[in-house]
Write a protein that holds these residues in place. Structure first.
Motif, PDB file in Angstrom:
ATOM      1  N   THR A 157       5.998 -12.618 -21.795  1.00 15.57           N
ATOM      2  CA  THR A 157       5.117 -13.083 -20.727  1.00 15.57           C
ATOM      3  C   THR A 157       4.350 -11.902 -20.156  1.00 15.57           C
ATOM      4  OG1 THR A 157       5.060 -14.489 -18.747  1.00 15.57           O
ATOM      5  CG2 THR A 157       6.810 -12.834 -18.829  1.00 15.57           C
ATOM      6  N   SER A 158       3.196 -12.178 -19.560  1.00 17.72           N
ATOM      7  CA  SER A 158       2.418 -11.128 -18.906  1.00 17.72           C
ATOM      8  C   SER A 158       2.561 -11.359 -17.405  1.00 17.72           C
ATOM      9  CB  SER A 158       0.957 -11.235 -19.355  1.00 17.72           C
ATOM     10  OG  SER A 158       0.155 -10.361 -18.605  1.00 17.72           O
ATOM     11  N   ALA A 159       3.468 -10.601 -16.793  1.00 15.61           N
ATOM     12  CA  ALA A 159       3.892 -10.901 -15.420  1.00 15.61           C
ATOM     13  C   ALA A 159       2.932 -10.322 -14.374  1.00 15.61           C
ATOM     14  CB  ALA A 159       5.320 -10.413 -15.197  1.00 15.61           C
ATOM     15  N   ASP A 160       1.673 -10.721 -14.518  1.00 15.53           N
ATOM     16  CA  ASP A 160       0.631 -10.246 -13.599  1.00 15.53           C
ATOM     17  C   ASP A 160      -0.088 -11.448 -12.998  1.00 15.53           C
ATOM     18  OD1 ASP A 160      -0.657 -11.253 -15.836  1.00 15.53           O
ATOM     19  OD2 ASP A 160      -2.091  -9.614 -15.993  1.00 15.53           O
ATOM     20  N   PHE A 161       0.564 -12.598 -12.977  1.00  8.92           N
ATOM     21  CA  PHE A 161      -0.115 -13.867 -12.819  1.00  8.92           C
ATOM     22  C   PHE A 161       0.596 -14.771 -11.811  1.00  8.92           C
ATOM     23  CE2 PHE A 161      -2.343 -17.392 -15.316  1.00  8.92           C
ATOM     24  CZ  PHE A 161      -3.602 -16.808 -15.268  1.00  8.92           C
TER      25      PHE A 161
ATOM     26  N   ILE B  83       5.693 -17.933 -22.632  1.00  9.52           N
ATOM     27  CA  ILE B  83       5.324 -18.794 -21.509  1.00  9.52           C
ATOM     28  C   ILE B  83       4.573 -17.877 -20.559  1.00  9.52           C
ATOM     29  CG2 ILE B  83       6.072 -20.471 -19.788  1.00  9.52           C
ATOM     30  CD1 ILE B  83       8.670 -20.810 -21.197  1.00  9.52           C
ATOM     31  N   SER B  84       3.272 -18.117 -20.427  1.00  5.44           N
ATOM     32  CA  SER B  84       2.450 -17.144 -19.708  1.00  5.44           C
ATOM     33  C   SER B  84       1.156 -17.782 -19.224  1.00  5.44           C
ATOM     34  CB  SER B  84       2.177 -15.955 -20.635  1.00  5.44           C
ATOM     35  OG  SER B  84       1.767 -14.829 -19.890  1.00  5.44           O
ATOM     36  N   GLY B  85       1.256 -18.990 -18.702  1.00  6.60           N
ATOM     37  CA  GLY B  85       0.040 -19.708 -18.298  1.00  6.60           C
ATOM     38  C   GLY B  85      -0.884 -19.902 -19.485  1.00  6.60           C
ATOM     39  N   LEU B  86      -0.280 -20.105 -20.643  1.00  6.96           N
ATOM     40  CA  LEU B  86      -1.021 -20.134 -21.909  1.00  6.96           C
ATOM     41  C   LEU B  86      -1.754 -21.470 -22.091  1.00  6.96           C
ATOM     42  CD1 LEU B  86      -1.305 -18.403 -24.587  1.00  6.96           C
ATOM     43  CD2 LEU B  86       0.531 -19.836 -25.493  1.00  6.96           C
ATOM     44  N   SER B  87      -3.070 -21.385 -22.265  1.00 10.12           N
ATOM     45  CA  SER B  87      -3.872 -22.596 -22.482  1.00 10.12           C
ATOM     46  C   SER B  87      -3.890 -22.930 -23.973  1.00 10.12           C
ATOM     47  CB  SER B  87      -5.300 -22.368 -21.982  1.00 10.12           C
ATOM     48  OG  SER B  87      -5.288 -21.917 -20.651  1.00 10.12           O
ATOM     49  N   PRO B  88      -3.886 -24.234 -24.313  1.00  6.37           N
ATOM     50  CA  PRO B  88      -3.786 -24.650 -25.721  1.00  6.37           C
ATOM     51  C   PRO B  88      -5.112 -24.593 -26.458  1.00  6.37           C
ATOM     52  CG  PRO B  88      -3.844 -26.560 -24.303  1.00  6.37           C
ATOM     53  CD  PRO B  88      -3.882 -25.380 -23.386  1.00  6.37           C
TER      54      PRO B  88
ATOM     55  N   ASP C  82      -7.909 -22.149 -31.505  1.00  4.01           N
ATOM     56  CA  ASP C  82      -7.677 -20.953 -32.333  1.00  4.01           C
ATOM     57  C   ASP C  82      -6.218 -20.510 -32.247  1.00  4.01           C
ATOM     58  OD1 ASP C  82     -10.213 -20.735 -33.301  1.00  4.01           O
ATOM     59  OD2 ASP C  82     -10.902 -19.475 -31.623  1.00  4.01           O
ATOM     60  N   ARG C  83      -5.648 -20.633 -31.069  1.00  2.00           N
ATOM     61  CA  ARG C  83      -4.240 -20.263 -30.890  1.00  2.00           C
ATOM     62  C   ARG C  83      -3.339 -21.205 -31.676  1.00  2.00           C
ATOM     63  NH1 ARG C  83      -4.714 -19.330 -24.371  1.00  2.00           N
ATOM     64  NH2 ARG C  83      -5.732 -17.288 -24.513  1.00  2.00           N
ATOM     65  N   ALA C  84      -3.722 -22.495 -31.707  1.00  5.82           N
ATOM     66  CA  ALA C  84      -2.914 -23.494 -32.410  1.00  5.82           C
ATOM     67  C   ALA C  84      -2.846 -23.188 -33.910  1.00  5.82           C
ATOM     68  CB  ALA C  84      -3.478 -24.882 -32.171  1.00  5.82           C
TER      69      ALA C  84
ATOM     70  N   ILE D 115     -12.685 -10.168 -16.314  1.00  7.97           N
ATOM     71  CA  ILE D 115     -11.743 -11.159 -16.837  1.00  7.97           C
ATOM     72  C   ILE D 115     -10.640 -10.470 -17.615  1.00  7.97           C
ATOM     73  CG2 ILE D 115     -13.240 -13.243 -17.006  1.00  7.97           C
ATOM     74  CD1 ILE D 115     -14.438 -11.057 -18.860  1.00  7.97           C
ATOM     75  N   GLN D 116      -9.565 -11.231 -17.865  1.00  8.15           N
ATOM     76  CA  GLN D 116      -8.434 -10.674 -18.603  1.00  8.15           C
ATOM     77  C   GLN D 116      -8.699 -10.714 -20.113  1.00  8.15           C
ATOM     78  OE1 GLN D 116      -4.463 -12.496 -17.969  1.00  8.15           O
ATOM     79  NE2 GLN D 116      -3.745 -10.369 -18.035  1.00  8.15           N
ATOM     80  N   THR D 117      -8.405  -9.604 -20.766  1.00  5.72           N
ATOM     81  CA  THR D 117      -8.621  -9.498 -22.215  1.00  5.72           C
ATOM     82  C   THR D 117      -7.827 -10.565 -22.964  1.00  5.72           C
ATOM     83  OG1 THR D 117      -8.691  -7.126 -21.836  1.00  5.72           O
ATOM     84  CG2 THR D 117      -8.649  -7.849 -24.129  1.00  5.72           C
TER      85      THR D 117
ATOM     86  N   SER E 161      -8.120 -13.784 -22.808  1.00  7.89           N
ATOM     87  CA  SER E 161      -7.890 -15.051 -22.097  1.00  7.89           C
ATOM     88  C   SER E 161      -9.017 -16.035 -22.395  1.00  7.89           C
ATOM     89  CB  SER E 161      -7.827 -14.799 -20.585  1.00  7.89           C
ATOM     90  OG  SER E 161      -9.095 -14.371 -20.115  1.00  7.89           O
ATOM     91  N   ILE E 162      -8.771 -17.311 -22.077  1.00  7.64           N
ATOM     92  CA  ILE E 162      -9.848 -18.293 -22.243  1.00  7.64           C
ATOM     93  C   ILE E 162     -10.963 -18.031 -21.229  1.00  7.64           C
ATOM     94  CG2 ILE E 162      -8.385 -20.123 -23.235  1.00  7.64           C
ATOM     95  CD1 ILE E 162      -8.792 -21.474 -20.340  1.00  7.64           C
ATOM     96  N   GLN E 163     -10.626 -17.333 -20.147  1.00  6.50           N
ATOM     97  CA  GLN E 163     -11.651 -16.990 -19.156  1.00  6.50           C
ATOM     98  C   GLN E 163     -12.687 -16.045 -19.766  1.00  6.50           C
ATOM     99  OE1 GLN E 163      -8.347 -17.088 -18.448  1.00  6.50           O
ATOM    100  NE2 GLN E 163      -8.306 -18.712 -16.926  1.00  6.50           N
TER     101      GLN E 163
ATOM    102  N   MET F 283     -10.418 -17.193 -12.969  1.00  2.00           N
ATOM    103  CA  MET F 283      -8.964 -17.276 -13.213  1.00  2.00           C
ATOM    104  C   MET F 283      -8.480 -18.682 -12.847  1.00  2.00           C
ATOM    105  SD  MET F 283      -7.715 -14.840 -10.027  1.00  2.00           S
ATOM    106  CE  MET F 283      -9.024 -13.609 -10.176  1.00  2.00           C
ATOM    107  N   GLU F 284      -7.235 -18.995 -13.171  1.00  2.00           N
ATOM    108  CA  GLU F 284      -6.658 -20.279 -12.805  1.00  2.00           C
ATOM    109  C   GLU F 284      -6.657 -20.421 -11.275  1.00  2.00           C
ATOM    110  OE1 GLU F 284      -5.695 -19.026 -15.712  1.00  2.00           O
ATOM    111  OE2 GLU F 284      -5.789 -20.884 -16.862  1.00  2.00           O
ATOM    112  N   GLY F 285      -6.938 -21.639 -10.796  1.00  2.00           N
ATOM    113  CA  GLY F 285      -6.965 -21.897  -9.359  1.00  2.00           C
ATOM    114  C   GLY F 285      -5.735 -21.410  -8.601  1.00  2.00           C
TER     115      GLY F 285
HETATM  116  N1  ARG Z   1      -4.799 -19.630 -19.128  1.00  2.00           N
HETATM  117  C1  ARG Z   1      -5.483 -18.474 -19.619  1.00  2.00           C
HETATM  118  C2  ARG Z   1      -5.309 -18.352 -21.100  1.00  2.00           C
HETATM  119  O1  ARG Z   1      -4.447 -18.964 -21.689  1.00  2.00           O
HETATM  120  C3  ARG Z   1      -5.024 -17.192 -18.944  1.00  2.00           C
HETATM  121  C4  ARG Z   1      -3.570 -16.923 -19.011  1.00  2.00           C
HETATM  122  C5  ARG Z   1      -3.212 -15.540 -18.505  1.00  2.00           C
HETATM  123  N2  ARG Z   1      -1.813 -15.408 -18.323  1.00  2.00           N
HETATM  124  C6  ARG Z   1      -1.191 -14.355 -17.758  1.00  2.00           C
HETATM  125  N3  ARG Z   1       0.089 -14.403 -17.584  1.00  2.00           N
HETATM  126  N4  ARG Z   1      -1.885 -13.302 -17.395  1.00  2.00           N
HETATM  127  O2  ARG Z   1      -6.033 -17.646 -21.741  1.00  2.00           O
END
Ligand code: ARG
Length: 269
Positions: A47-51, A108-113, A116-118, A157-159, A161-163, A198-200
């Protein structure tokens, strides 16, 4: 504002509330219902614990601990498997490779489906959904009522990420991709970028804790607005176990409970 007023970001960084405290690899274990046998099963979470409130660092009883609703879910998955949970805090853009190479068992890291990831890893059912948000400096709050107002702006934005994908679609936007959310927040505070996506729930947590930030009116539209657990491609047994625990947690209303508790924890009370 909470009763102590807003903390400055510097303080947050120093306290390790929203960042990894320097070290990028924190292990903290949570007990599963481990079998009585000597060699207990282990489930390694990446997980990326910055979230916050999904996963973040927090001092608990004087100890730097990774907490958040994703972590609560991971603990349940491990417990249902009779395994001990080990947490690896890693850069977000490395997580899927860590899965594929078997250095972590689940992500598990707020991962969006994302489609490409699938292709690269196995993705579970959706366990939670949230909207995206645009975070800006407080004084600019009213300048971004719609996504069109982000054209030509500097966006952090985060490298990986879907953002990052959302921001790439914005005409004339200049992008700064960074590994950690706290670095992006710092860029916003110091005028080096003007907006971040970022996520709300993450936007809310940062705005609550960091001075001078606000959520703008613009709301990015995304197709994949849910979060999933990742496993190694082809590991259908583990995927089945993960989906069974997710279903149980949803049926029992536990996920909403975990989100509420983690949001409170992220807001610093
Ligand atoms: N939901 C976005 C994605 O899947 C961002 C997730 C970033 N998660 C995090 N732990 N920093 O790309």
């Amino acid at each position: 504002m909470n009763k102590w007023g807003k903390l400055s970001l510097g303080l947050l960084l120093a306290g390790g509330l929203l960042t990894g405290c320097g070290s990028n690899n924190t292990d903290n274990s949570a007990e599963g219902n481990s079998n009585s046998g000597a060699a207990a099963k282990k489930l390694v979470l990446g997980t990326s614990a910055d979230f916050p409130p999904y996963e973040f660092h927090k001092m608990i009883d004087g100890k730097d601990t990774i907490v958040g609703f994703d972590i609560d879910i991971a603990k349940d998955i491990a417990a249902d498997m009779g395994a001990e949970l080990e947490i690896k805090d890693l850069p977000f853009d490395s997580l899927l490779n860590e899965l594929s190479s078997g250095r972590v068992d689940i992500v598990i890291s707020g991962l969006s489906p994302d489609p490409d990831r699938a292709k690269q890893v196995g993705l579970s059912d959706i366990y939670y959904s949230a909207e995206q948000a645009v975070v800006v400096r407080e004084e600019n709050k009213d300048y971004f009522p719609t996504m069109d107002d982000l054209k030509g702006t500097k966006i952090g934005i985060q490298t990986g990420s879907i953002q990052e994908d959302i921001a790439k679609e914005i005409e004339g936007a200049q992008l700064t991709s960074l590994s950690k959310m706290s670095e992006i927040v710092l860029q916003l505070q110091s005028n080096r970028v003007d907006a971040s996506i970022m996520e709300g729930p993450v936007a809310k947590a940062f705005v609550k804790n960091v001075d001078g930030l606000a959520i703008a009116g613009a709301v990015p539209e995304v197709e994949d607005d849910g979060y999933v657990v990742g496993v190694k491609k082809g590991n259908d047994e583990l995927l089945g176990q993960v989906n069974a625990t997710l279903k149980r947690l949803k049926d029992e209303g536990k996920i909403d409970e975990y989100v509420a508790a983690a949001s409170e924890l992220a807001e610093g009370e």
